[in-house]
Write an enzyme that holds these catalytic residues in place. Structure first.
Site, PDB file in Angstrom:
ATOM      1  N   ASP A 336       0.832  -1.199   0.000  1.00 47.08           N
ATOM      2  CA  ASP A 336       0.000   0.000   0.000  1.00 47.08           C
ATOM      3  C   ASP A 336       0.868   1.251   0.000  1.00 47.08           C
ATOM      4  OD1 ASP A 336       0.900  -0.701   2.558  1.00 47.08           O
ATOM      5  OD2 ASP A 336      -0.790   0.215   3.582  1.00 47.08           O
ATOM      6  N   ARG A 340       4.971   4.263   6.387  1.00 46.39           N
ATOM      7  CA  ARG A 340       4.439   4.177   7.745  1.00 46.39           C
ATOM      8  C   ARG A 340       4.445   2.722   8.227  1.00 46.39           C
ATOM      9  NH1 ARG A 340      -1.353   5.843   5.543  1.00 46.39           N
ATOM     10  NH2 ARG A 340      -2.207   3.791   5.095  1.00 46.39           N
ATOM     11  N   ASP A 341       3.792   2.481   9.355  1.00 43.46           N
ATOM     12  CA  ASP A 341       3.840   1.142   9.954  1.00 43.46           C
ATOM     13  C   ASP A 341       2.846   0.186   9.287  1.00 43.46           C
ATOM     14  OD1 ASP A 341       1.655   2.509  10.829  1.00 43.46           O
ATOM     15  OD2 ASP A 341       2.042   2.286  12.970  1.00 43.46           O
ATOM     16  N   GLU A 342       2.917   0.123   7.958  1.00 43.66           N
ATOM     17  CA  GLU A 342       2.108  -0.829   7.189  1.00 43.66           C
ATOM     18  C   GLU A 342       3.021  -1.546   6.191  1.00 43.66           C
ATOM     19  OE1 GLU A 342      -1.969  -0.539   6.374  1.00 43.66           O
ATOM     20  OE2 GLU A 342      -2.091   1.538   7.016  1.00 43.66           O
ATOM     21  N   ASP A 349      -5.524  -2.756  -2.989  1.00 45.29           N
ATOM     22  CA  ASP A 349      -4.625  -1.830  -3.663  1.00 45.29           C
ATOM     23  C   ASP A 349      -3.977  -2.510  -4.883  1.00 45.29           C
ATOM     24  OD1 ASP A 349      -5.022  -1.345  -0.845  1.00 45.29           O
ATOM     25  OD2 ASP A 349      -3.580   0.286  -0.959  1.00 45.29           O
ATOM     26  N   TRP A 401     -11.281  -6.264  -2.289  1.00 46.74           N
ATOM     27  CA  TRP A 401      -9.951  -6.625  -1.790  1.00 46.74           C
ATOM     28  C   TRP A 401      -9.687  -8.095  -2.151  1.00 46.74           C
ATOM     29  CZ3 TRP A 401     -11.572  -1.983  -0.857  1.00 46.74           C
ATOM     30  CH2 TRP A 401     -10.680  -1.004  -0.460  1.00 46.74           C
ATOM     31  N   GLU A 607      -2.122   9.087  -1.190  1.00 48.40           N
ATOM     32  CA  GLU A 607      -3.182   8.186  -0.732  1.00 48.40           C
ATOM     33  C   GLU A 607      -4.548   8.889  -0.793  1.00 48.40           C
ATOM     34  OE1 GLU A 607      -2.713   7.076   3.369  1.00 48.40           O
ATOM     35  OE2 GLU A 607      -4.044   5.356   3.160  1.00 48.40           O
ATOM     36  N   HIS A 628       1.181   6.190  -2.342  1.00 49.05           N
ATOM     37  CA  HIS A 628       0.181   5.122  -2.379  1.00 49.05           C
ATOM     38  C   HIS A 628      -0.225   4.974  -3.842  1.00 49.05           C
ATOM     39  CE1 HIS A 628      -1.297   3.810   1.546  1.00 49.05           C
ATOM     40  NE2 HIS A 628      -2.400   3.350   0.983  1.00 49.05           N
TER      41      HIS A 628
HETATM   42  C1  BGC Z   1      -4.061   0.847   3.671  1.00 50.02           C
HETATM   43  C2  BGC Z   1      -4.879   0.825   2.416  1.00 50.02           C
HETATM   44  C3  BGC Z   1      -5.697  -0.418   2.503  1.00 50.02           C
HETATM   45  C4  BGC Z   1      -6.673  -0.125   3.598  1.00 50.02           C
HETATM   46  C5  BGC Z   1      -7.779  -1.085   3.768  1.00 50.02           C
HETATM   47  C6  BGC Z   1      -5.022   1.071   4.789  1.00 50.02           C
HETATM   48  O1  BGC Z   1      -4.457   1.207   6.004  1.00 50.02           O
HETATM   49  O2  BGC Z   1      -3.037   1.765   3.627  1.00 50.02           O
HETATM   50  O3  BGC Z   1      -4.272   1.156   1.281  1.00 50.02           O
HETATM   51  O4  BGC Z   1      -6.243  -0.901   1.349  1.00 50.02           O
HETATM   52  O5  BGC Z   1      -6.018   0.115   4.807  1.00 50.02           O
HETATM   53  O6  BGC Z   1      -8.876  -0.366   3.784  1.00 50.02           O
END
Ligand code: BGC
Length: 724
Positions: A336, A340-342, A349, A401, A607, A628
């Site tokens: 994504d 950040r912390d992802e 995505d 998704w 994003e 993003h």
């Molecule tokens: C991500 C998105 C992801 C979403 C789910 C977010 O935190 O960055 O890109 O698809 O969560 O809704």
């Protein structure tokens, strides 16, 4: 020569190193005979960097990459013949990486392993045919390395003055080996390098600007007294006053800390990466000299296949931002965001962006690997986790998704024409549709459930991330769309798809029954109309397209769509007679629009449409990535409609090309080219003396159907020009 990694044992440090990376070593002496070859098979739980006699093995970074480790852990194989000497020392530094470090925003650590672990087998074959195997076993030792701390999100601490000593015997680890597989993905490598300029923002800090928001890390040269500290923070943007800003990284520290040893050294981190354009120099032992820094962009190796250019420099900048969004988020898995912390493989995505991605670069190998992880991670009921590899304990199983399971393989088939991608994924595709059936009312209406909806749509109610489009409508629309793709895939494979054809009719019929009243949708949002049109869910598209166009015009020629509507918005218009309005949206510069962020100086895709609002304020700190790729999905319309290069389902891989460029009077030229498996395809148009000149290139072995201004031409390989 075979090099069975399974001969090795998992080895670990015998104690908790408090976050420091262990370095493992094995010394060995070769017989005094000529060596024919030496192959090293190696992998880690964590990330590794291996060396033989002090020389780094291979050039790939962040190995072994990110997969659903519990099912599939890649090992890499290197030819190390040239690095061998009579007396040898094989070493491997192992960092925490995705397997051991922090992963996901819930603070999870050690998701795949309690500590860094290594497994390797070095197979040496002498000229006389005899062999020796060096495997990871109790003969290995470990010590604490100079990498004192490493984490994907938080960065790295490296103490150059640390003495690597106190070697101790390793422990054998009891980790599984059944999951080991040879490298499948595209290797992760260093690519572009950027030199910074020095900024002195109002707050008086020292900030380096690399000019491009990118994913990777900084490399620098420094000389400081032993123990002197160098500390760097990373950020994607400056705030409205021009000061360094990194609050949108949430809990990710993204810091580099380097401790000097008194000599001049060049350092780059080993086991972390950042999403950044700016670096704040928090501590430095000497005067900051920008020429001693560079930023290195790191991503999976993908061959560039697509090029696009038009007469609008702003659209061209948008296109460059999309390219950088792809580079920054194709780091072994489709993520994504990189900062950040992802940095997770969010399925939604990925499906939103894959069509654009597959024009820009050859992404076949990259997605094949990820789709195998997706299939491996599907639950027994066929549902697809929200992120792949799945690091979450609970799931939404959201429409749009989970549909990545169907949409992505189908796109790879269209772009590259290789049937085996459908063979490999068909079971997974079918399981996703069967899952939806199993949770649907009467097996045909996906009602309720937990969905991300039209994520970040601008028509979201205050305080919500979800746009206003009815989540049941989105779910049912995707149910129909994915079922239609499954049917196509099944037919390519010669499967009997009658059952799913019947299902499709029922799902589509139910969609109309539930969501269409008196020729209009029950949900009056741009996204609802976009997906109804694009997925062919209404029998008479004209009034629906007119309604959509009217909504956009009433909104000042501005979009309101989120992740679900945006990728198809311009298509839904241009396929139904509103191409000029689609161009208007693309060329719109006022908020919200694609070019709004370009005018704000973006170098990647944001994003949020309003990541930075018109007053220069940040949308929020908690969900505001500036890299993003989702809205970069519009590149697919640039190639596919502006330049008009489309694959034909009946002869995929561009063996048959559909050229359908649509011009607009606000532009004077568009050109695009695409390197396909058959050769280079090109398409473009420009204005000359009141006429439009169209140019097409069809590679040998291919045919094309050209459609321009209501005229059709069927052509074979060659170069074509039409003046109209
Ligand atoms: C991500 C998105 C992801 C979403 C789910 C977010 O935190 O960055 O890109 O698809 O969560 O809704």
């Amino acid at each position: 020569m075979t090099h069975n990694i399974l001969a090795g044992n998992w080895i670990t440090a015998a104690e908790d190193l408090n976050g420091a990376s262990p370095v493992f070593r094995r010394k060995f002496i070769l017989e005094q005979k000529k060596v024919r070859s030496a192959m090293l098979a190696i992998t880690a739980l964590g990330l590794y960097e291996a060396s033989l006699n002090g020389r780094r093995i291979g050039t790939d970074v962040l190995q072994p990459g990110f997969t659903a480790y519990q099912h599939r852990l890649q090992y890499q194989t290197y030819d190390v013949t040239e690095l061998l000497e009579p007396e040898n020392e094989l070493t491997a530094l192992v960092g925490n990486g995705w397997a051991v470090g922090r992963i996901g925003f819930n603070g999870k650590v050690k998701a795949y392993s309690d500590k860094p672990a290594l497994i390797a087998t070095l197979a040496v074959e002498y000229q006389d045919g005899s062999r020796v195997l060096i495997i990871t076993d109790r003969d290995w030792e470990y010590a604490q390395s100079k990498v004192r701390f490493s984490d994907i999100y938080d960065g790295e601490t490296y103490d150059a003055s640390w003495q690597v000593k106190d070697w101790k015997p390793v422990l054998l680890g009891n980790y599984q080996k059944e999951n080991l597989i040879p490298q499948e993905g595209a290797p992760i490598r260093e690519h572009n390098v950027f030199q910074p300029i020095l900024l002195k923002p109002p707050r008086g800090e020292t900030v380096l600007d690399f000019g491009q928001n990118l994913t990777g890390y900084v490399r620098f040269t420094v000389k400081g007294e032993p123990g002197a500290v160098c500390e760097l923070s990373h950020g994607e943007i400056l705030d409205k006053d021009g000061n360094f800003y990194n609050e949108n990284l949430r809990s990710a520290k993204a810091k580099l800390c380097y401790i000097c040893d008194g000599t001049e050294q060049t350092y780059q981190p080993h086991f972390t990466f950042m999403g950044f354009r700016y670096v704040r120099v928090d501590q430095w032992p000497e005067e900051v000299d920008p020429s001693r820094f560079e930023a290195v962009a790191v991503h999976s190796y993908m061959e560039r296949t697509g090029w696009f250019e038009c007469s609008s420099s702003k659209v061209n900048q948008l296109y460059r931002n999309i390219i950088w969004g792809q580079k920054g988020n194709f780091l072994d898995i489709p993520t994504d965001c990189p900062q950040r912390d992802e940095r997770l493989g969010w399925t939604g995505d990925a499906q939103v962006f894959i069509r654009a991605a597959a024009y820009n670069y050859d992404v076949e190998q990259f997605f094949r690997k990820w789709l195998k992880d997706l299939a491996a991670e599907q639950e027994p009921d066929g549902s697809v986790p929200d992120v792949i590899p799945n690091v979450f304990d609970s799931q939404m199983h959201s429409a749009a998704w989970g549909d990545a399971a169907v949409i992505c393989p189908w796109q790879l088939y269209l772009t590259y024409g290789h049937k085996d991608i459908l063979e490999n994924q068909f079971h997974s595709m079918k399981r996703w549709i069967d899952y939806i059936r199993s949770v649907s009312e009467d097996g045909v209406f996906w009602k309720g459930g937990t969905h991300f909806g039209d994520w970040l749509g601008l028509d979201a109610p205050a305080g919500s991330y979800k746009g206003s489009t009815d989540p049941d409508l989105i779910a049912q629309a995707y149910f129909a769309y994915s079922t239609s793709l499954l049917i196509k895939a099944g037919k390519v494979l010669g499967e009997n798809m009658e059952e799913y054809e019947l299902l499709y009719q029922k799902v589509r019929g139910r969609y109309q029954q539930e969501f269409i009243r008196g020729g209009e949708l029950t949900c009056n949002t741009q996204t609802a109309y976009v997906i109804t049109l694009y997925f062919h869910l209404c029998d008479q598209p004209i009034p629906f397209a007119r309604h959509l166009a009217q909504m956009i015009e009433d909104n000042g020629n501005r979009l309101q769509t989120g992740f679900v509507g945006t990728p198809y918005l311009l298509h839904a218009l241009s396929e139904n007679g509103y191409a000029q309005l689609a161009y208007t949206l693309l060329l719109q510069e006022d908020f919200p629009s694609w070019l709004y962020s370009v005018n704000q100086g973006a170098t990647t895709i944001w994003e949020h449409w309003d990541g930075i609002n018109e007053k220069g304020e940040m949308w929020s700190t908690d969900m505001n990535s500036f890299n993003h790729y989702a809205y970069g999905s519009v590149a697919d319309w640039m190639y596919g409609v502006m330049a008009g290069i489309c694959p034909d389902e009946s002869a995929p891989g561009y063996r048959r090309i559909l050229f359908r460029p649509i011009t607009d009077k606000r532009l004077s030229s568009v050109q695009a080219s695409l390197k396909t498996v058959y050769g280079k395809v090109a398409s473009g148009w420009y204005r000359a003396n009141g006429k439009t000149v169209y140019i097409f290139d069809v590679p040998s072995g291919c045919t094309a159907e050209i459609q321009i201004e209501n005229q059709n031409f069927s052509v074979e390989a060659g170069h074509y020009e039409y003046k109209i």
